[in-house]
Design an enzyme around this catalytic site. Structure first.
Site, PDB file in Angstrom:
ATOM      1  N   ARG A 261      37.977  66.353  74.646  1.00 55.23           N
ATOM      2  CA  ARG A 261      37.031  67.441  74.358  1.00 55.23           C
ATOM      3  C   ARG A 261      36.568  68.109  75.634  1.00 55.23           C
ATOM      4  O   ARG A 261      36.029  67.480  76.518  1.00 55.23           O
ATOM      5  CB  ARG A 261      35.838  66.876  73.572  1.00 55.23           C
ATOM      6  CG  ARG A 261      36.325  66.259  72.259  1.00 55.23           C
ATOM      7  CD  ARG A 261      35.234  65.902  71.321  1.00 55.23           C
ATOM      8  NE  ARG A 261      35.824  65.342  70.101  1.00 55.23           N
ATOM      9  CZ  ARG A 261      35.147  64.890  69.069  1.00 55.23           C
ATOM     10  NH1 ARG A 261      33.818  64.940  69.094  1.00 55.23           N
ATOM     11  NH2 ARG A 261      35.757  64.398  68.020  1.00 55.23           N
ATOM     12  N   ARG A 276      29.293  60.509  76.848  1.00 56.90           N
ATOM     13  CA  ARG A 276      29.870  61.835  76.605  1.00 56.90           C
ATOM     14  C   ARG A 276      30.903  62.130  77.674  1.00 56.90           C
ATOM     15  O   ARG A 276      30.568  62.522  78.789  1.00 56.90           O
ATOM     16  CB  ARG A 276      28.774  62.893  76.623  1.00 56.90           C
ATOM     17  CG  ARG A 276      29.208  64.278  76.159  1.00 56.90           C
ATOM     18  CD  ARG A 276      28.050  65.249  76.174  1.00 56.90           C
ATOM     19  NE  ARG A 276      27.000  64.847  75.245  1.00 56.90           N
ATOM     20  CZ  ARG A 276      26.969  65.216  73.963  1.00 56.90           C
ATOM     21  NH1 ARG A 276      27.882  66.014  73.488  1.00 56.90           N
ATOM     22  NH2 ARG A 276      26.001  64.806  73.176  1.00 56.90           N
ATOM     23  N   GLU A 348      24.509  58.227  68.046  1.00 56.13           N
ATOM     24  CA  GLU A 348      25.641  58.478  67.138  1.00 56.13           C
ATOM     25  C   GLU A 348      26.909  57.749  67.583  1.00 56.13           C
ATOM     26  O   GLU A 348      27.308  57.822  68.737  1.00 56.13           O
ATOM     27  CB  GLU A 348      25.918  59.984  67.093  1.00 56.13           C
ATOM     28  CG  GLU A 348      27.126  60.334  66.237  1.00 56.13           C
ATOM     29  CD  GLU A 348      27.468  61.822  66.293  1.00 56.13           C
ATOM     30  OE1 GLU A 348      26.649  62.594  66.807  1.00 56.13           O
ATOM     31  OE2 GLU A 348      28.547  62.182  65.824  1.00 56.13           O
ATOM     32  N   SER A 351      30.647  59.829  62.563  1.00 55.19           N
ATOM     33  CA  SER A 351      30.243  60.954  61.744  1.00 55.19           C
ATOM     34  C   SER A 351      31.230  61.055  60.594  1.00 55.19           C
ATOM     35  O   SER A 351      32.437  61.153  60.832  1.00 55.19           O
ATOM     36  CB  SER A 351      30.253  62.237  62.583  1.00 55.19           C
ATOM     37  OG  SER A 351      29.701  63.312  61.873  1.00 55.19           O
ATOM     38  N   ARG A 391      32.073  54.350  72.620  1.00 57.97           N
ATOM     39  CA  ARG A 391      30.657  54.095  72.380  1.00 57.97           C
ATOM     40  C   ARG A 391      30.450  52.701  71.793  1.00 57.97           C
ATOM     41  O   ARG A 391      29.409  52.075  72.014  1.00 57.97           O
ATOM     42  CB  ARG A 391      30.070  55.168  71.462  1.00 57.97           C
ATOM     43  CG  ARG A 391      29.961  56.515  72.161  1.00 57.97           C
ATOM     44  CD  ARG A 391      29.251  57.568  71.335  1.00 57.97           C
ATOM     45  NE  ARG A 391      29.219  58.843  72.053  1.00 57.97           N
ATOM     46  CZ  ARG A 391      28.603  59.937  71.622  1.00 57.97           C
ATOM     47  NH1 ARG A 391      27.958  59.907  70.465  1.00 57.97           N
ATOM     48  NH2 ARG A 391      28.631  61.038  72.335  1.00 57.97           N
TER      49      ARG A 391
END
Length: 428
Positions: A261, A276, A348, A351, A391
């Site tokens: 990303r 991130r 998070e 999702s 994560r």
RNA sequence: GGAGAGGUGGCAGAGUGGUUGAAUGCGGCGGUCUCGAAAACCGUUCUGCGGGUAUCCCCCGUAGCCAGGGUUCGAAUCCCUGCCUCUCCGCCA
């Protein structure tokens, strides 16, 4: 993508349902463009009918040897063709405009989704486990990881650039153990495993909704390929331009891939650690379900993702995203958040979304059900992380750390690490 | 990377400029026959879009034979480009 016809027939209902989510989407302009498009189609097609009729007559005249009449007809046909060519240009523009608009309108939230503006309006649905209480000052993973030789931030920067990380020794092994544990667990619970390309073409990204609107979030090659931001892209597009059988639904797929990303706009958030980063590993879940069963399928997918954290024994909670916080293609989304001591809160880690027929319409994925209805209909597609491996690794390190800086390996992972039960710092 | 061959309906496979949505076979669906099944026979069998009717039932038109351009009054059929598949050679994990 929404159905243009449905949108026309339910304009105000859709406008109301989208609310702020619609952004500056111009409903009225859409109606104008669509009217223009329809008008041009009628015009072009009536000219084409005329042209076809004339061409057929020319063939008959030629056969009958009436050359003069044939030549006259040819001249008329040429005139008609000129008209068609000119109309065709306008039509192509109108169709492109309409399609462009349809590709950029977000999915309509399900009626069960709480209305809200941003993440503050999300609603927690349930929690599992209790955050660990340490008899010492717990370390964040960005201190713990390097001390264990498990995470190397500096070298990630050296090899690529900032926001890339290197995993070393037990960090690499723990990462691999997590991937295998997740795949095996989902596999035994009915998900079919796939291994897919890490690069995808534009049609594929268009199908799942990353393109055309979010091109800036993607890394791309100079050959027109993109590095996938999630395996959802590939798993969902496996069935692009296909018609599935109702009897084989729901299909349940899973895959491990690296995810890439660019996320230009994310600078400044979560700058420390590997929360991130530009590249991370993820095990992804995807389902194809009938419209009647897709919401139940979503609940099942959330439970499957939560099951991983429960097996790992890490506290987590689940929230349902409000209308203002959902992703572009989702009709309903649950986020699973894991307890991270370094955050002093939940972060998070998964999702899970039901995209209803939004992606299916873009990617042309249908299903048929003989006896129930004629022809075929769009399926519903769902996707969810099961889980974000990076994560999860952070969560394991932080939640299982001990006073001496070592980390206990969760029971379920030990078979994947040769029986190792503790990660300790060692001389390299 | 080099050379050659090829991409047609669910599948196989015709069709090289003029009612071609496209022959034929297989498969699928419906029916006849049968106690039932098989075989045989009869019929049927793509999708998008626009319009009508009106709503998933039919009718009309239009587009579609890998994709995108071009030639022509007219293209599955001719030309160009791209993508993909197959065979041989080279290279390589």
């Amino acid at each position: 993508m929404l159905d243009g016809r449905y949108l026309r027939d339910n304009l105000e209902a859709v406008r109301a349902a989208l609310g702020a989510r619609a952004g500056g989407w111009e409903f009225d302009r859409f109606v104008q463009l669509d009217d223009e498009r329809r008008r041009l189609i009628s015009e072009v097609e009536s000219r084409q009918a005329e042209r076809n009729e004339t061409a057929k007559r020319i063939g008959e005249l030629m056969k009958a040897g009436q050359r003069d009449e044939a030549e006259a007809a040819k001249e008329r046909a040429r005139v008609i063709n000129d008209e068609i060519a000119s109309l065709d240009g306008s039509l192509a523009q109108a169709e492109a405009d309409v399609r462009e608009m349809l590709l950029t309108i977000p999915n309509v939230p399900d009626a069960s989704v709480p209305v809200g503006a941003d993440e503050n309006d999300n609603v927690e649905t349930h929690r599992w486990g209790t955050p660990p209480e340490f008899g010492f000052e717990p370390q964040a993973h960005w201190d713990l990881g390097p001390a264990l030789g498990a995470i190397d931030f500096e070298r990630g920067v050296k090899l690529a650039k900032s926001r890339f990380v290197v995993l070393g020794r037990d960090g690499a092994r723990l990462n691999r153990a997590l991937i295998n544990f997740m795949l095996d667990t989902h596999g035994s619970r009915g998900y079919r495993e796939w291994s897919v390309p890490t690069m995808a073409n534009a049609d594929t990204l268009l199908g799942t909704g990353q393109l055309p609107k979010f091109a800036d979030d993607l890394f791309h090659t100079d050959e027109g390929l993109y590095l996938i931001p999630t395996a959802e892209v590939q798993l969902t597009n496996l069935h692009r331009d296909e018609v599935l059988e109702a009897a084989e639904l729901p299909l349940r797929y899973c895959a491990y891939t690296p995810c890439f990303r660019e996320e230009a706009g994310a600078a400044g958030r979560d700058t420390r650690g590997m929360i991130r980063v530009h590249q991370f590993d993820k095990v992804e879940l995807v389902k194809f379900a009938t419209p009647e069963t897709s919401m139940d399928a979503l609940d099942g997918m959330v439970a499957d993702a939560e099951f991983i954290l429960q097996q790992l024994g890490i506290a987590h909670r689940t929230i349902v995203l409000c209308t203002g916080d959902m992703g572009f293609g989702a009709a309903k989304t649950y986020d699973i958040e894991v307890w991270l001591p370094s955050y002093g809160g939940y972060k998070e880690i998964s999702s899970c979304s039901n995209c209803t027929d939004f992606q299916a319409r873009r990617a042309n994925i249908k299903y048929r059900s003989p006896g129930e209805f004629k022809g075929s209909r769009f399926v519903h597609t769902l996707n969810g992380s099961g889980l974000a491996v990076g994560r999860t690794l952070v969560a394991v390190l932080e939640n299982y750390q001990q006073a001496d800086g070592s980390v206990v390996v969760p029971e379920v992972l030990r078979p994947y690490m040769g029986g190792q039960d503790v990660i300790r710092a060692e001389a390299r």
